[in-house]
Design an enzyme around this catalytic site. Sequence first.
Site: not given
Length: 150
Positions: A40-42, A45
């Site tokens: 989810v972070c990837t 961002l």
Amino acid sequence: METAPDFTLKNTRNEDVSLSDFKGERNVVLLFFPLAFSGVCTKELCSTRDNLKIYNSLDAEVLAISIDSFFTLKAFKEAHNLNFSLLSDFNKEVSAKYDSLYDNYFGMKGVSKRSVFVIDKEGRVAHREILEDSGKMPNLSKVQEVLADL
């Protein structure tokens, strides 16, 4: 509006970046995220990367913060061609100041919560969203609306 806590953190080039560097100059979007290279972070961002022109047009500097080392963040930035600053809160002090720290994240203590803050040019918090569920994405459309109104 409350004043945003100032901080100084290292970027991926081991340079100091302070929130106060932007005071009177630009609005700031602070994106706290749990861990580099996680799914989810990837996604979050990379979405920010793809929409950076919108943030630039709204006179906003994007600063993404996690507890990863600046070495890890450098590899993450290069792997995904991220076009904004990634800052290492390795000692967890800034995440704590912004109430964006999990006590326990899958057995890891002190991981940044996924959250977003909009800081206006005067250094005040104009918007905040702190997510308890790291699988959810912050409402970046709302962030853009808030910036447009500043």
